[in-house]
Structure formats: structure tokens, C-alpha cells
Design a protein around this motif. Structure first.
Motif, mmCIF file in Angstrom:
data_model
loop_
_atom_site.group_PDB
_atom_site.id
_atom_site.type_symbol
_atom_site.label_atom_id
_atom_site.label_comp_id
_atom_site.label_asym_id
_atom_site.label_seq_id
_atom_site.Cartn_x
_atom_site.Cartn_y
_atom_site.Cartn_z
ATOM 1 N N ALA A 188 92.690 13.157 45.468
ATOM 2 C CA ALA A 188 92.801 11.702 45.595
ATOM 3 C C ALA A 188 91.876 11.003 44.607
ATOM 4 N N GLY A 189 90.662 11.536 44.453
ATOM 5 C CA GLY A 189 89.750 10.953 43.466
ATOM 6 C C GLY A 189 90.248 11.117 42.050
ATOM 7 N N HIS A 190 90.815 12.267 41.736
ATOM 8 C CA HIS A 190 91.330 12.511 40.387
ATOM 9 C C HIS A 190 92.497 11.586 40.052
ATOM 10 N N SER A 191 93.322 11.276 41.041
ATOM 11 C CA SER A 191 94.489 10.422 40.769
ATOM 12 C C SER A 191 94.088 9.035 40.290
ATOM 13 N N LEU A 192 92.887 8.588 40.643
ATOM 14 C CA LEU A 192 92.426 7.249 40.252
ATOM 15 C C LEU A 192 91.921 7.213 38.816
ATOM 16 N N LEU A 193 91.730 8.375 38.216
ATOM 17 C CA LEU A 193 91.166 8.436 36.861
ATOM 18 C C LEU A 193 92.228 8.719 35.814
ATOM 19 N N ARG A 194 93.491 8.711 36.208
ATOM 20 C CA ARG A 194 94.579 9.029 35.282
ATOM 21 C C ARG A 194 95.301 7.761 34.844
ATOM 22 N N VAL A 195 95.932 7.846 33.687
ATOM 23 C CA VAL A 195 96.689 6.709 33.165
ATOM 24 C C VAL A 195 98.170 7.030 33.028
ATOM 25 N N ASP A 196 98.522 8.298 33.053
ATOM 26 C CA ASP A 196 99.925 8.711 32.980
ATOM 27 C C ASP A 196 100.527 8.666 34.389
ATOM 28 N N LEU A 197 101.663 8.003 34.529
ATOM 29 C CA LEU A 197 102.272 7.834 35.846
ATOM 30 C C LEU A 197 102.548 9.168 36.525
#
Length: 769
Positions: free
Chosen positions: A284-293
Motif C-alpha cells: 500500500a505504501g509503495h503504490s503511493l510512490l508510483r506514477v504509472d497507472l
């Protein structure tokens, strides 16, 4: 049920000869496959919801305990509906998404094969059959993930996914065999009655560990999670299907199916809670640091899978109910978000959320689907996601009192991250001002935007009538997981309580986090700085070490020289036999009990030794071949002396054929042999003498062993009565070991064909160079 499992396999086979027709105008027929299967299983919902269980058994390999046993209960029906229902949406979507693609027919062949594998897995009532379909999902998903095979990244992602899930399959097979041996059956239904025997067995912890590795690798649990974001290189329909409702849920299904058999013990619960809890918060934390959908959705999927693993590990009645509902919740909103992402990528040619905004003005139905799916993901009241999140908090609040705060805090933090991630994927691209570069974007075909819209709307409709949805789909699934009646009763409103407060807190905090979290490439690069600490990097290092070891091993033991292979094989055999002789202790040989040698035996041995001496000293290839044949014929005569004419005839035939083949193959080679250096000759002499000495000692020891006639008596009594043959040796070769003889014949035939082709080979002058 067997026909529904085979339907996708048969379809993928028929696509091969009719691919061109399907590409042109009849592709709509492919949609009938998942739709027909979905309708078939949908009509069984009333029966299963009343507690009926459907069983089907077809004999396959009964001697190995492998039969085509299928079972349809609440749990398998829930997964079957997800596989076929979401599959129907993906089929319609992909028909337009991949229109004009040169591998259009190949894609649907892979997809149909994968759907069959998933259906077979969730319906199997035999562990070995389940494993066969389990591996088939890995193989078919390999082709789907690497569908864009011209791209290096796609091929690499496919190999990574196959390696990780294939490794898990190996461990799972070991666990299945152990479990079958402990319980005395491979039937999943019968295992329920052997639960006490299993959990009190000494191998129970080992069985759990093997099952955990299989489930964790398939469902992308830490530290095996990294293959799933890489698999996003696949076309969007593949991502939507494999990573929302099917493949990644296979591990969850495995845990859910075996929970009543292996679960409800500390050895089962604690590892699942720890691994699942860490995975869901980490992802969940990693998903907030991504820019690719796709990357955002991939990590949020990993987090959702962690939640399901965590709930199964918790194992309480409330946790099982929450898991059974959340499986459906997640499949609906995640499949919709993936399909929405595919449309955005298809129309704008980018998935970078820092470049996307205002698309609601040109893609309104798509924006509605994205909004509804994101709101269901966030758990807004009156959505099915709201019911799912409420149940998760019910489960953590009713856990052991000493763990309530820790588990609830973990669940709240995870869900806050998932709320923000869902908004990033489903809302962010459609809000704000529309860039001028996207002004001319148009709405795609209806078959592309309608499937995600339907899935997103269902996420809201199910939330408006949770009682009926629970009764039809989740109750019996929860009962199958819990092993007892869970008395599931879903409601829209439970009054003002702690669960509602936590849900509102989650939604509010997640919204605030979404508004203040500004995705950027700098954050992704910051995460990349810690790559050397990641499991993926560690796995890459291990892979590199394996490659290095493989190169050394190959160059050392498989260098392409036949003489080297012979030397190593003989040395290994010598070491093995010498070790066995050493373990058996001193050999007591009474030479006075040995039979006296006859003049004929002495003469034959003298001829044999003479031929042997000439063979190892001559420099002529033809002379060496002739000497080898003389040695073989001497052995034939020895067989005749000891009343074994059948062996003598076999030896005679083989030696004659070998001699002819040697002459035919070697006649074009230089006529003289290269016997090697003096050092190599002494080495070969020592190895040969050692081998002969060890075999002599083995023969002398066998000569003094007590004779056991049980085997020979068995074949002697059965040969004539059962096989109608008087020659026992022939009967053994043809009847009792017929399959071995068949394959030996096939191998010799292939070798003969290869030799014949070599003899007929005529190379051109350019090819010879």
C-alpha cells in the motif's frame, strides 16, 4: 463440469486452424465461450446457495490416485463465476483493444487455455489434479505476460513470473505428496476427515511450509511479490484478468480451500498473519510512490492479496466472512480500474498520471466507470467496497484482545493507502483541466468502455443489496472456508459504532492523503535507491550465481567430448560401488567352493585377453573395431557355456549390429587412432583396472549371498498362466515390462534413423566450410 473445464482447451486448439477466420469477421464467436460458461454456473447459484454440492468423478489414472474428480460448492462457485464473469468482460474488451494485432488469434488461444486452467484448479477435488491445473496456469500466463514477445522487457517479465510461480509449484507438489502420504488419500473431500491425523503428524510443519511457498509465490506475497509489477508489461486485458480475479487469486484459493484441513493452529495462523500483514502495508505504501497507472494498480493488488492472506491467517468467523466478501469486492473494482487504465493508455499513449488530467471531458463513460470503481475501492457508504472494509474492521476488532489495537491499526493504515491509490488510478486522470494535446481524443468502441462501466456499476448495486448478494455468493463460500456455518448476514447499516467510525476515518484520511500526495518521478527514483535491499535484487544475484555455476559445471562435465563423458560416468560408478563395498565390510571368499575352470573357458578367456591387448595397442581403427567384436563374441560363447542361449543370441545380434555401424560411420575417418599422451593412457588404464577389480569383487560377493527366489518364482508362476508364454525372459520384456521395452525400441529406432541420415548426408561445398 468436466466439459466446462475442457471447453477453453478445445477452443484454443480449434483456434490454430481457424485463426485467419477469427481474425477477419468471426471473432465475436469467441465471446460466446466465457459468456456461456458464466450463464451455466450462474444458473447453479440458487442450488448451491441452498447448500447443494455437485460432484463429478471420471477415472483417469486410478493406480496413481489421480482421477478427474470435480466438486462445486460455495467457494469453487464463487471463483468460477469470477473467472467466467470477469473473463466475459475481458473477452469483449480485448476484441476491440487488440483489433488488427497480428497475433490476435494467438492471444485468445492463450486466454482460453488460461481460463480452462483456472476453472480446472478451483473445481478440482483431487490434489494431484489441482496441481496439474495449477502448473497449467503458470505456463499459460507465461505466454500471456510475454505476449509482446518483440520487447525484451516483456520476455524478461514472463520468464520472471514463470520462474517464481514455477518454483512455488515445485514446493507445492512436494507438499501435496507429503500430505497425501500422511492422510492416505489425495481426495480433498476425504482430507477433511483426516484433519486430526494430519495436524498431529510429525511432518505437519513441513507440509505447511511447502504449501505456504506455493501460495505466496502465486499470490505475490512478500518476498515473492516483485514478479507481479513486472507482469504489467502484458497487454491491459491480461493485467485485468490475471491480476484481479484469476491467477493471483490462485494462491488465495489454495489457502482458503485447505484452511479447514490445515488451519486453526498457531503454525498455520501466525505465518499467514505476519506475511500477509507485512505485505499489505508494504505494498500500500509503495503504490503511493508510483506514477504509472499499471504500477499503482499492481502494488494495490499486492496489498489486497496481503489483506486476504492476513484474514485467512486470522481464521476467526468474522475474518473468514470478510475474506469471502472481499474476494468479490476486489475483483469488481480492480478489473474495472485495469480496463479503464487500458482505455486511457489506448487513447493517450501514456499511463503517467503526472501527464494525465481532464479526460472526463472526452471520455465521460470511462470517467464514470473510474469514479465508481475508485469509490468502491475507497469503501464509500452504499458501495460494496464499504461492506468489505466494514467486515475487515469487524474481523480485527474481534480478534484476540491483546492484538486488537495492533491488527486494527495495521488494517486502517493499509486501507488509507488503498483509498489514496484507488483515487490516483480512478479519479486523478479525469479531474482538472484537459491538456490541449488530448483535445482530439474520442471515445473508443462501446465494447471497450461498456465492460468496465458494468463492473463498476455492479460494485455499487451489490452494495445496495448486500443481504441478497451475501446469501447467493458469499455465505456458502465462507462456510466452505470456515468448515462450519458462519451465519453470514450482510447489512447496509449497522448503526453508529466503532466500525463505522473507522470506515469514515479511513475514507477521510485516504482522501486527504490523495490530495496532499503529489506523485512525481523523484519519488520513484528515491525508492529505486534502495533497490539493492529488495528481494528482486537478491533474486537476481542468486540467478547470476546459478548461471555462473552452470557455466562452470557445463564446461567441466559437459564439454562435448564422448571420452570425457565415459571417463566421468565410470569414475562415478566406481566411487559408488566402492563406497557400497566399504559399507558392507570385509568380503569372505572361499575359493575352494568355486567351480573348476574347463579347458574351453580357459581358451575363450585367452582369446578374449589377446583381442583386448591388441585393441588397446593397435593404431588402426578397423583393427580396434574387429577386436571389439571378437571380445563380444567371446562373451556370447560364455553365455552358451552357462546355458543362456537367449542372452547369447541377443549379445550376438547387438555385437554384429554395433560392428557394422562402427565400420559404416568410421570408414571415412583417418585410418589411424590417436591414443593420446602417455599420461592419459596410464590414467585410462588405472580407471579400467579399477572398474574391473570392483566388478570382480561385487561378483564374488554376490556369489556368496543367499539366493532369494521370490521374484523368479513370481515370474515363473505368472508367465505361462497370465501371459501365455513359455520363455520367462521374453514374457518379462514384452508383457511385464512392455512399456520399458517399447521405449527402448523407440530410442534404438531414433538412433538408427539418425545414423542413416548421417550416412545419407551430402553437404555442399559452402556448407563444408
Amino acid at each position: 463440469m468436466l466439459l466446462t473445464v475442457l471447453a477453453g482447451l478445445l477452443t484454443s486448439i480449434f483456434i490454430i486452424p481457424f485463426g485467419k477466420i477469427i481474425k477477419s469477421k468471426w471473432s465475436i464467436l469467441l465471446m460466446l465461450l466465457p459468456l456461456g460458461l458464466f450463464i451455466y454456473y450462474l444458473r447453479l447459484v440458487p442450488n448451491v446457495s441452498l447448500g447443494e454440492i455437485f460432484l463429478q468423478s471420471t477415472s483417469w489414472i486410478p493406480s496413481l490416485g489421480v482421477n478427474l474428480d470435480f466438486k462445486l460448492d460455495g467457494l469453487s462457485l464463487l471463483f468460477a463465476l469470477l473467472i467466467t464473469g470477469v473473463g466475459t468482460a475481458v473477452y469483449f474488451y480485448a476484441r476491440t483493444y487488440l483489433k488488427g494485432h497480428p497475433y490476435f488469434d494467438r492471444f485468445f488461444g492463450y486466454l482460453s487455455l488460461f481460463m480452462s486452467a483456472m476453472l480446472g484448479m478451483v473445481l478440482s477435488d483431487n490434489m494431484l489434479l489441482l496441481f496439474i491445473f495449477w502448473e497449467l496456469t503458470s505456463i499459460s500466463s507465461f505466454f500471456l505476460i510475454g505476449f509482446n514477445n518483440s520487447e525484451l522487457s516483456s520476455r524478461k517479465s514472463a520468464i520472471t513470473a514463470l520462474s517464481i510461480t514455477g518454483m512455488g509449484g515445485f514446493f507445492l507438489l512436494a507438499g501435496i505428496i507429503l500430505l497425501g502420504n500422511v492422510a492416505g488419500t489425495y481426495s480433498i473431500s476425504e482430507l477433511l476427515h483426516a484433519r486430526e491425523t494430519i495436524i498431529h503428524h510429525a511432518q505437519y510443519p513441513l507440509i505447511l511450509g511447502l504449501f505456504f511457498v506455493g501460495a505466496f509465490t502465486k499470490s505475490a506475497q512478500f518476498p515473492f511479490h516483485f514478479w507481479l509489477p513486472g507482469a504489467m508489461k502484458a497487454p491491459t486485458p491480461v493485467s485485468a484478468y490475471l491480476h484481479s480475479a484469476t491467477m493471483v487469486k490462485a494462491g488465495i484459493y489454495l489457502l482458503a480451500r485447505f484452511d479447514p484441513i490445515l488451519g486453526n493452529t498457531p503454525a498455520w495462523s501466525y505465518p499467514l498473519m505476519i506475511v500477509g500483514g507485512f505485505t499489505m502495508l508494504f505494498a500500500a505504501g509503495h503504490s503511493l510512490l508510483r506514477v504509472d497507472l499499471k504500477s499503482i494498480l499492481a502494488y494495490s493488488t499486492i496489498s489486497a492479496l496481503g489483506i486476504l492472506t492476513f484474514l485467512i491467517g486470522l481464521g476467526t468467523r468474522d475474518a473468514v466472512i470478510a475474506a469471502s466478501v472481499f474476494i468479490l469486492v476486489h475483483a469488481l473494482y480492480k478489473a474495472a480500474l485495469f480496463l479503464v487504465t487500458g482505455i486511457i493508455d489506448h487513447e493517450t499513449h501514456t499511463r503517467d498520471i503526472t501527464k494525465l488530467s481532464g479526460l472526463r471531458k472526452v471520455l465521460l463513460p470511462v470517467a464514470i466507470a473510474g469514479f465508481l470503481a475508485a469509490l468502491s475501492s475507497a469503501g464509500i457508504p452504499l458501495s460494496f467496497g464499504f461492506i468489505g472494509k466494514d467486515l475487515i474492521y469487524e474481523a480485527t476488532l474481534h480478534a484476540q484482545p491483546s492484538w486488537v489495537i495492533l491488527l486494527t491499526t495495521l488494517a486502517v493504515l493499509t486501507n488509507i493507502g488503498l483509498v489514496a491509490a484507488g483515487f490516483m488510478a480512478g479519479i486523478k486522470p479525469f479531474t482538472g483541466d484537459l491538456p490541449s494535446s488530448y483535445q482530439k481524443i474520442h471515445l473508443p468502441y462501446t465494447s471497450m468502455w461498456l465492460p468496465p462501466l458494468i463492473l463498476a456499476v455492479l460494485g455499487v448495486l451489490f452494495g445496495l443489496m448486500p443481504h441478497y448478494i451475501g446469501e447467493l455468493f458469499s455465505l456458502r463460500a465462507a462456510n466452505a472456508m470456515f468448515g462450519a456455518d458462519t451465519k453470514l448476514d450482510l447489512k447496509i447499516w449497522h448503526g453508529f459504532n466503532t466500525v463505522l467510525l473507522l470506515s469514515l476515518l479511513t475514507f477521510g484520511a485516504g482522501t486527504v492523503l490523495y490530495l496532499f500526495n503529489k506523485p512525481s518521478l523523484s519519488k520513484s527514483k528515491w525508492v529505486h535507491r534502495f533497490k539493492t535491499l529488495s528481494p528482486e535484487f537478491l533474486m537476481q544475484r542468486i540467478t547470476a550465481a546459478i548461471f555462473k555455476f552452470s557455466e562452470w559445471y557445463t564446461s567441466t562435465f559437459h564439454n562435448g567430448y564422448l571420452r570425457s563423458y565415459h571417463l566421468k560416468i565410470i569414475l562415478f560408478a566406481e566411487a559408488l560401488l566402492a563406497y557400497k563395498l566399504w559399507l558392507s565390510g570385509p568380503i569372505d571368499i572361499n575359493f575352494y567352493n568355486l567351480a573348476m575352470l574347463s579347458v574351453y573357458e580357459v581358451a575363450i578367456v585367452a582369446i578374449l585377453i589377446g583381442a583386448l591387448a591388441m585393441m588397446i595397442t593397435t593404431r588402426s581403427r578397423l583393427t580396434a573395431v574387429v577386436c571389439m567384436s571378437i571380445i563380444g563374441y567371446c562373451i556370447c560363447v560364455m553365455f552358451v557355456f552357462y546355458s543362456a542361449p537367449d542372452l547369447a543370441m541377443t549379445q550376438f545380434t547387438i555385437d554384429t549390429l554395433t560392428t557394422v555401424l562402427f565400420v559404416l560411420v568410421l570408414y571415412k575417418l583417418p585410418p589411424f587412432l590417436n591414443l593420446g599422451t602417455r599420461k592419459e593412457r596410464y590414467r585410462d588404464m588405472a580407471v579400467a583396472l579399477g572398474f574391473g577389480l570392483i566388478l570382480c569383487m561385487v561378483a564374488l560377493q554376490v556369489h556368496h549371498e543367499p539366493i532369494e527366489t521370490a521374484t523368479s518364482d513370481f515370474y515363473g508362476s505368472k508367465a505361462y498362466l497370465d501371459a501365455k508364454g513359455k520363455n520367462v525372459v521374453n514374457v518379462i520384456l514384452v508383457d511385464f515390462r512392455g512399456i520399458d521395452t517399447l521405449f527402448e525400441t523407440v530410442v534404438l529406432s531414433i538412433a538408427a534413423i539418425g545414423v542413416y541420415n548421417l550416412l545419407r548426408l551430402r553437404l555442399k561445398a559452402s556448407e563444408k566450410e
